[in-house]
Design a protein around this motif. Structure first.
Motif, PDB file in Angstrom:
ATOM      1  N   PRO A  51      46.947  43.956  50.121  1.00 33.70           N
ATOM      2  CA  PRO A  51      46.619  43.774  48.798  1.00 33.70           C
ATOM      3  C   PRO A  51      46.864  42.382  48.413  1.00 33.70           C
ATOM      4  O   PRO A  51      47.321  41.394  49.136  1.00 33.70           O
ATOM      5  N   ALA A  52      46.274  41.788  47.301  1.00 31.78           N
ATOM      6  CA  ALA A  52      46.065  40.570  46.840  1.00 31.78           C
ATOM      7  C   ALA A  52      47.332  40.215  46.245  1.00 31.78           C
ATOM      8  O   ALA A  52      47.776  39.169  45.627  1.00 31.78           O
ATOM      9  N   ALA A  63      44.909  25.124  45.915  1.00 38.38           N
ATOM     10  CA  ALA A  63      44.804  25.850  47.522  1.00 38.38           C
ATOM     11  C   ALA A  63      44.866  27.298  47.307  1.00 38.38           C
ATOM     12  O   ALA A  63      44.165  28.207  47.992  1.00 38.38           O
ATOM     13  N   LEU A  64      45.750  27.955  46.213  1.00 36.92           N
ATOM     14  CA  LEU A  64      45.891  29.306  46.026  1.00 36.92           C
ATOM     15  C   LEU A  64      44.663  29.812  45.595  1.00 36.92           C
ATOM     16  O   LEU A  64      44.359  30.998  45.552  1.00 36.92           O
ATOM     17  N   PRO A  89      38.870  38.496  41.176  1.00 34.65           N
ATOM     18  CA  PRO A  89      40.136  37.943  40.711  1.00 34.65           C
ATOM     19  C   PRO A  89      41.394  38.727  41.460  1.00 34.65           C
ATOM     20  O   PRO A  89      41.098  39.850  41.918  1.00 34.65           O
ATOM     21  N   THR A  90      41.943  37.832  41.799  1.00 36.36           N
ATOM     22  CA  THR A  90      43.255  38.446  42.645  1.00 36.36           C
ATOM     23  C   THR A  90      44.488  37.795  41.858  1.00 36.36           C
ATOM     24  O   THR A  90      44.451  36.845  41.245  1.00 36.36           O
ATOM     25  N   GLY A 133      47.128  30.583  40.948  1.00 36.89           N
ATOM     26  CA  GLY A 133      46.664  29.189  41.426  1.00 36.89           C
ATOM     27  C   GLY A 133      46.095  28.458  40.297  1.00 36.89           C
ATOM     28  O   GLY A 133      46.318  27.697  39.897  1.00 36.89           O
ATOM     29  N   LEU A 134      45.448  29.404  39.591  1.00 40.55           N
ATOM     30  CA  LEU A 134      44.695  28.639  38.445  1.00 40.55           C
ATOM     31  C   LEU A 134      45.720  28.253  37.062  1.00 40.55           C
ATOM     32  O   LEU A 134      45.796  27.082  36.860  1.00 40.55           O
ATOM     33  N   GLY A 135      46.796  29.212  37.183  1.00 43.96           N
ATOM     34  CA  GLY A 135      47.631  28.674  35.976  1.00 43.96           C
ATOM     35  C   GLY A 135      48.470  27.486  36.810  1.00 43.96           C
ATOM     36  O   GLY A 135      48.802  26.752  35.909  1.00 43.96           O
TER      37      GLY A 135
END
Length: 341
Positions: free
Chosen positions: A340-341, A329-330, A165-166, A172-174
């Motif tokens: 870094p992410a 997309a994110l 996870p980044t 993006g998920l949120g």
């Protein structure tokens, strides 16, 4: 719309395509709304038509799939629409195999895994989308289909240990699920939205990443071309849906022209010709570019539903869809090595 409907060896996406570079691995899982095929990286070759033209055609075919489902359910039970879809898709791919003189997959183990893949990637989601469109617009079904990479990202964090996870992917998920709430009009208490139909469509989109994770764990590296593996998978799905249709539906009393043509086109074009076009695009321009068709499917599905079927479009539908696609997309972005992410 397979889309539906959409687009990965490192993270299942909405596939219509694979989303990682095929050139960096000897075998890459290429998934689609119908496919659990495993393909081997091959030299890129140009098609007869420019890849941009084929990309546009593919986007239109998969974008119109949700309209075709809607028209098909006007005369046929949802299970029957799904059955016709996989049947004509299988016939189209078997015809290609005959022309190429390619064999179907061999081995009980392979066919056992294809049986599970057919259930997760064809039988269940195709049936669920058809049932969903009995009560929700085709445009909403197409947007629900676009949540598939969001489900995939969430599941991969649990099922695929190499998918780290980044912050960007969590954002993006949120963002994506905020878009879903926008589409559904959460501030109105979801009034005017059929909860059952919407739940069916979201569950259908969830089936895809579950299926892709299963395929990645069981079929990666399996001998055979993508067409042969997908053709075998659709044959199994045809048998599954034929059994379910026989048990739970009655034979059609008639075969109206437009619903019948819609089901045939849904299978032969959206599941047969489109997959052939997809494989060609992945080979020629790479899976990362080819997967971008994912983001055009809900746009075309919404446009088709409004212009052809006269479906109502409120402001929150396109705005929410744009947010969903931005979030999706994110979730697919990866930081450059050393950054870094």
């Amino acid at each position: 719309m397979s889309a539906p409907a959409a687009p990965r060896p490192t993270l299942p996406t909405l596939s219509p395509t694979a989303a990682d570079t095929a050139a960096t691995a000897p075998a890459t899982a290429t998934t689609s709304p119908t496919s659990a095929a495993v393909t081997t990286a091959a030299p890129r070759r140009r098609g007869l038509l420019d890849w941009r033209v084929r990309f546009a055609i593919l986007s239109v075919i998969w974008g119109f799939s949700f309209l075709l489902i809607k028209v098909g359910t006007e005369a046929y039970a949802p299970f029957q629409v799904a059955l016709g879809r996989v049947l004509f898709g299988a016939l189209a791919l078997l015809a290609v195999l005959m022309i190429r003189r390619e064999p179907l997959p061999r081995g009980l183990r392979t066919w056992g895994h294809l049986t599970v893949a057919a259930l997760l990637l064809n039988t269940a989601p195709f049936s669920l989308f058809a049932y969903a469109e009995l009560s929700i617009p085709s445009s909403l079904a197409g947007i629900c289909n676009a949540t598939s990479p969001l489900w995939g990202m969430a599941l991969s964090l649990v099922a695929l240990s190499e998918d780290r996870p980044t912050r960007r992917r969590f954002a993006g998920l949120g963002l994506g699920f905020l878009g879903v709430l926008t589409v559904l009009g959460a501030w109105h208490g979801f009034s005017g939205v059929d909860a059952k139909g919407t739940a069916f469509a979201l569950l259908a989109s969830l089936c895809y990443p579950i299926g892709w994770i299963y395929v990645r764990r069981t079929l990666a590296g399996t001998p055979g071309s993508p067409v042969a593996l997908t053709g075998g998978q659709l044959m199994v799905s045809t048998l599954q849906l034929a059994l379910v249709s026989a048990l739970f539906t009655s034979a059609p009393a008639s075969f109206p022209l437009w619903p019948t043509l819609s089901v045939i086109a849904l299978g032969a074009l959206g599941t047969g010709m489109a997959l052939q076009m997809q494989y060609g695009l992945v080979t020629e321009v790479g899976p990362t570019t080819a997967q971008m068709v994912t983001y055009f499917i809900p746009v075309i599905a919404t446009t088709a539903g409004v212009l052809v079927l006269g479906e109502q479009l409120n402001w929150n539908t396109p705005v929410g869809a744009a947010i969903v696609l931005a979030g999706a997309a994110l979730t697919q972005t990866r930081p450059a090595p050393g950054k870094p992410a």
